[in-house]
Design a protein around this motif. Structure first.
Motif, mmCIF file in Angstrom:
data_model
loop_
_atom_site.group_PDB
_atom_site.id
_atom_site.type_symbol
_atom_site.label_atom_id
_atom_site.label_comp_id
_atom_site.label_asym_id
_atom_site.label_seq_id
_atom_site.Cartn_x
_atom_site.Cartn_y
_atom_site.Cartn_z
ATOM 1 N N TRP A 1 51.461 22.103 45.257
ATOM 2 C CA TRP A 1 51.458 22.074 43.795
ATOM 3 C C TRP A 1 52.864 22.304 43.270
ATOM 4 C CZ3 TRP A 1 48.936 20.118 40.074
ATOM 5 C CH2 TRP A 1 48.926 20.660 38.783
ATOM 6 N N HIS A 2 53.224 21.591 42.220
ATOM 7 C CA HIS A 2 54.591 21.691 41.688
ATOM 8 C C HIS A 2 54.919 23.118 41.247
ATOM 9 C CE1 HIS A 2 54.002 22.017 37.239
ATOM 10 N NE2 HIS A 2 52.773 21.719 37.614
ATOM 11 N N GLY A 3 53.928 23.856 40.808
ATOM 12 C CA GLY A 3 54.141 25.248 40.405
ATOM 13 C C GLY A 3 53.470 26.189 41.386
ATOM 14 N N TRP A 4 53.840 26.099 42.645
ATOM 15 C CA TRP A 4 53.164 26.833 43.720
ATOM 16 C C TRP A 4 53.204 28.349 43.534
ATOM 17 C CZ3 TRP A 4 56.609 30.136 45.837
ATOM 18 C CH2 TRP A 4 57.972 29.791 45.785
ATOM 19 N N TRP A 5 54.144 28.884 42.776
ATOM 20 C CA TRP A 5 54.284 30.330 42.585
ATOM 21 C C TRP A 5 53.287 30.887 41.564
ATOM 22 C CZ3 TRP A 5 57.686 26.511 41.363
ATOM 23 C CH2 TRP A 5 57.878 26.249 40.009
ATOM 24 N N GLY A 6 52.583 30.003 40.859
ATOM 25 C CA GLY A 6 51.529 30.461 39.954
ATOM 26 C C GLY A 6 51.991 30.950 38.607
ATOM 27 N N GLY A 7 53.173 30.539 38.181
ATOM 28 C CA GLY A 7 53.658 30.926 36.864
ATOM 29 C C GLY A 7 53.918 32.421 36.765
ATOM 30 N N ALA A 8 53.583 32.988 35.591
ATOM 31 C CA ALA A 8 53.777 34.430 35.375
ATOM 32 C C ALA A 8 52.640 35.178 36.058
ATOM 33 C CB ALA A 8 53.816 34.729 33.883
ATOM 34 N N SER A 9 52.746 35.279 37.357
ATOM 35 C CA SER A 9 51.662 35.804 38.169
ATOM 36 C C SER A 9 52.066 37.114 38.828
ATOM 37 C CB SER A 9 51.298 34.763 39.243
ATOM 38 O OG SER A 9 50.345 35.242 40.143
ATOM 39 N N PHE A 10 51.068 37.903 39.236
ATOM 40 C CA PHE A 10 51.317 39.059 40.087
ATOM 41 C C PHE A 10 50.773 38.726 41.471
ATOM 42 C CE2 PHE A 10 49.969 43.124 42.010
ATOM 43 C CZ PHE A 10 51.206 43.722 42.099
ATOM 44 N N GLY A 11 51.662 38.298 42.338
ATOM 45 C CA GLY A 11 51.220 37.851 43.653
ATOM 46 C C GLY A 11 50.588 36.476 43.592
ATOM 47 N N ALA A 12 50.084 36.039 44.722
ATOM 48 C CA ALA A 12 49.528 34.681 44.831
ATOM 49 C C ALA A 12 48.079 34.669 44.359
ATOM 50 C CB ALA A 12 49.643 34.187 46.270
ATOM 51 N N ARG A 13 47.899 34.650 43.057
ATOM 52 C CA ARG A 13 46.558 34.770 42.477
ATOM 53 C C ARG A 13 45.675 33.571 42.758
ATOM 54 N NH1 ARG A 13 46.907 32.721 36.692
ATOM 55 N NH2 ARG A 13 48.999 31.849 36.450
ATOM 56 N N MET A 14 46.258 32.413 43.083
ATOM 57 C CA MET A 14 45.441 31.220 43.309
ATOM 58 C C MET A 14 44.647 31.285 44.610
ATOM 59 S SD MET A 14 47.738 28.069 41.796
ATOM 60 C CE MET A 14 49.341 28.540 42.456
ATOM 61 N N PHE A 15 44.870 32.320 45.419
ATOM 62 C CA PHE A 15 44.112 32.512 46.661
ATOM 63 C C PHE A 15 42.875 33.388 46.467
ATOM 64 C CE2 PHE A 15 48.183 31.298 48.563
ATOM 65 C CZ PHE A 15 47.811 30.614 49.711
ATOM 66 N N LEU A 16 42.661 33.960 45.299
ATOM 67 C CA LEU A 16 41.686 35.037 45.172
ATOM 68 C C LEU A 16 40.227 34.593 45.314
ATOM 69 C CD1 LEU A 16 43.221 37.423 42.497
ATOM 70 C CD2 LEU A 16 43.400 37.456 44.982
ATOM 71 N N SER A 17 39.957 33.315 45.204
ATOM 72 C CA SER A 17 38.581 32.861 45.460
ATOM 73 C C SER A 17 38.211 32.990 46.932
ATOM 74 C CB SER A 17 38.413 31.405 45.006
ATOM 75 O OG SER A 17 39.384 30.575 45.609
ATOM 76 N N LEU A 18 39.198 33.247 47.788
ATOM 77 C CA LEU A 18 38.953 33.478 49.213
ATOM 78 C C LEU A 18 38.593 34.930 49.513
ATOM 79 C CD1 LEU A 18 41.882 31.416 50.804
ATOM 80 C CD2 LEU A 18 39.455 30.854 50.891
ATOM 81 N N THR A 19 38.407 35.739 48.489
ATOM 82 C CA THR A 19 38.147 37.163 48.663
ATOM 83 C C THR A 19 37.053 37.473 49.690
ATOM 84 O OG1 THR A 19 38.983 37.792 46.479
ATOM 85 C CG2 THR A 19 37.349 39.247 47.469
ATOM 86 N N PRO A 20 35.880 36.810 49.668
ATOM 87 C CA PRO A 20 34.857 37.179 50.662
ATOM 88 C C PRO A 20 35.313 36.970 52.097
ATOM 89 C CG PRO A 20 34.221 35.194 49.458
ATOM 90 C CD PRO A 20 35.382 35.788 48.734
ATOM 91 N N TYR A 21 36.130 35.952 52.335
ATOM 92 C CA TYR A 21 36.598 35.685 53.693
ATOM 93 C C TYR A 21 37.753 36.606 54.078
ATOM 94 C CZ TYR A 21 33.513 31.770 53.121
ATOM 95 O OH TYR A 21 32.391 31.000 52.895
ATOM 96 N N PHE A 22 38.564 36.993 53.101
ATOM 97 C CA PHE A 22 39.570 38.017 53.367
ATOM 98 C C PHE A 22 38.883 39.331 53.757
ATOM 99 C CE2 PHE A 22 42.718 35.759 50.375
ATOM 100 C CZ PHE A 22 43.403 35.193 51.436
ATOM 101 N N MET A 23 37.800 39.682 53.053
ATOM 102 C CA MET A 23 37.078 40.903 53.377
ATOM 103 C C MET A 23 36.487 40.830 54.785
ATOM 104 S SD MET A 23 33.971 42.866 51.339
ATOM 105 C CE MET A 23 34.860 42.857 49.782
ATOM 106 N N LEU A 24 35.947 39.688 55.138
ATOM 107 C CA LEU A 24 35.374 39.516 56.476
ATOM 108 C C LEU A 24 36.456 39.618 57.551
ATOM 109 C CD1 LEU A 24 32.971 38.828 58.289
ATOM 110 C CD2 LEU A 24 33.440 36.400 57.843
ATOM 111 N N GLY A 25 37.580 38.936 57.346
ATOM 112 C CA GLY A 25 38.667 38.986 58.317
ATOM 113 C C GLY A 25 39.221 40.382 58.482
ATOM 114 N N LEU A 26 39.359 41.110 57.369
ATOM 115 C CA LEU A 26 39.883 42.471 57.448
ATOM 116 C C LEU A 26 38.909 43.381 58.195
ATOM 117 C CD1 LEU A 26 42.119 44.436 56.721
ATOM 118 C CD2 LEU A 26 40.975 44.826 54.517
ATOM 119 N N ALA A 27 37.613 43.201 57.956
ATOM 120 C CA ALA A 27 36.612 44.001 58.660
ATOM 121 C C ALA A 27 36.689 43.756 60.166
ATOM 122 C CB ALA A 27 35.217 43.684 58.138
#
Length: 385
Positions: free
Chosen positions: A328-354
């Motif tokens: 994406w041309h704006g890969w940094w996510g604009g005025a963002s705190f961290g890579a917010r465009m990844f947050l829909s992966l939350t359930p899989y991040f939780m599984l991987g961390l567990a």
């Protein structure tokens, strides 16, 4: 027996909801607002549809503090490239504020509306985390799932977008992606036409929250294909189309045609030049730079890749999201705190961390350090803006 095991965790869900709500309300009290940035463009959908009974944003765009560009479309409407999934989920909270508002002429701008919509976003994010916990506890263990749940909430930018700045699309994305994860796991041995179309509707809604998340349909399509459930594939795709159809109608009304407004706004992908390293480790909102805990989550998915279909699903979605975001041309996510465009992966991040967690005490020390780092970064951001 299961009821009594889950009851303490439901109390923890409400405790975390109250805690996140206090953070949101305290921040609102100090700043005096909670709708800015991309949140303005989402909020005006709900406000205009309920108060004005139209999708004409000309008045909202000129009202403090919701100002935004007044570019006209060929249909004579004010241009708004943002999708309507999150505003649809905000509607019950907005209506509740409308019902409770004592003002003689409630206009949707009063603080009560913004506060209740914000609390609704906090609720969706916390419910999404709780649903992910329930699923991860079944796949791994309740203890590991609990530690993973609390760690992700406190030590990543999930905290920022579910407590400090929740009026955006990310809380809705966390909720719906977690709900799909929860229902798919629950129904995996008893999928029928009804359950498949519900999953399709939810996938369409997820794509209507953030367009990039249409890729969440791929793992289930592959699963149904491998199970030779071809009629279910058709039903699932039909559900996605129905679930996404309100967005198509809105595009027709706003743009005069069904078209992706991002492309009309000269925003594009550079598929042959993905900024993968920058997206992951750059100090310009890199995923691992701002939230190192996600590294452990990805390692956990890699660790179980050969043994678990859920690890395959999570890692595949992570790779696809990384490629899409970095192209994406704006890969940094604009005025963002961290890579917010990844947050829909939350359930899989939780599984991987567990999966990554072990009895090694050093790991828990890392989690504590990541939590301190996360809160320090948030505090620095709030004090310097």
């Amino acid at each position: 027996m299961v009821y009594y095991k889950l009851k303490p965790m439901s109390r923890l869900f409400w405790l975390l909801f109250v805690f996140a709500s206090v953070i949101f309300l305290a921040h609102y009290y100090i700043v005096g607002n909670a709708v800015w940035g991309d949140g303005r463009y989402y909020y005006v959908y709900t406000r205009s549809a309920i108060i004005d009974h139209d999708l004409d944003f000309s008045n909202e765009s000129q009202t403090h503090p919701f100002f935004f560009e007044s570019n006209q479309t060929s249909a004579g409407k004010l241009f708004n490239k943002y999708t309507i999934g999150a505003p649809l989920l905000w509607t019950p909270w907005f209506l509740l504020a409308h019902f409770l508002n004592p003002a003689p002429n409630p206009d949707g701008y009063q603080h009560l509306y913004r506060i209740l919509v914000g609390l609704g976003c906090v609720f969706y994010a916390q419910l999404g985390l709780y649903l992910s916990y329930l699923t991860v506890a079944k796949i791994t263990s309740p203890k590991k799932a609990l530690i993973s749940w609390l760690s992700l909430f406190l030590a990543t930018n999930i905290f920022f977008y579910s407590a400090v700045d929740p009026i955006n699309s990310h809380s809705a994305g966390i909720f719906i992606s977690s709900l799909i994860f929860y229902l798919w796991f629950r129904w995996k041995h008893s999928l029928n036409q009804s359950s498949v179309i519900i999953l399709g509707l939810l996938t369409g809604l997820l794509a209507m929250i953030r367009l990039q998340d249409i890729i969440f349909c791929l793992p289930l399509l592959i699963y149904l294909y491998n199970q030779s459930r071809f009629s279910h594939i058709f039903t699932y795709l039909l559900g996605i189309i129905i679930g996404f159809s309100p967005q198509l109608i809105v595009w027709q009304l706003l743009l005069g045609k069904i078209a992706n407004p991002y492309s009309l706004n000269q925003e594009t992908f550079y598929w042959l030049r993905p900024q993968i390293l920058s997206v992951l480790i750059s100090n310009n909102n890199g995923l691992f730079y701002y939230s190192p805990l996600f590294i452990l989550a990805v390692i956990g998915l890699l660790k179980k890749f050969k043994q678990s279909v859920w690890a395959k699903v999570g890692l595949t979605l992570f790779i696809l999201q990384t490629y899409i975001i970095s192209s994406w041309h704006g890969w940094w996510g604009g005025a963002s705190f961290g890579a917010r465009m990844f947050l829909s992966l939350t359930p899989y991040f939780m599984l991987g961390l567990a999966w990554f967690l072990s009895k090694n005490i050093k790991i828990y020390r890392f989690i504590f350090l990541f939590t301190v780092l996360n809160f320090s970064q948030i505090l620095y951001l709030l004090l310097t803006n």
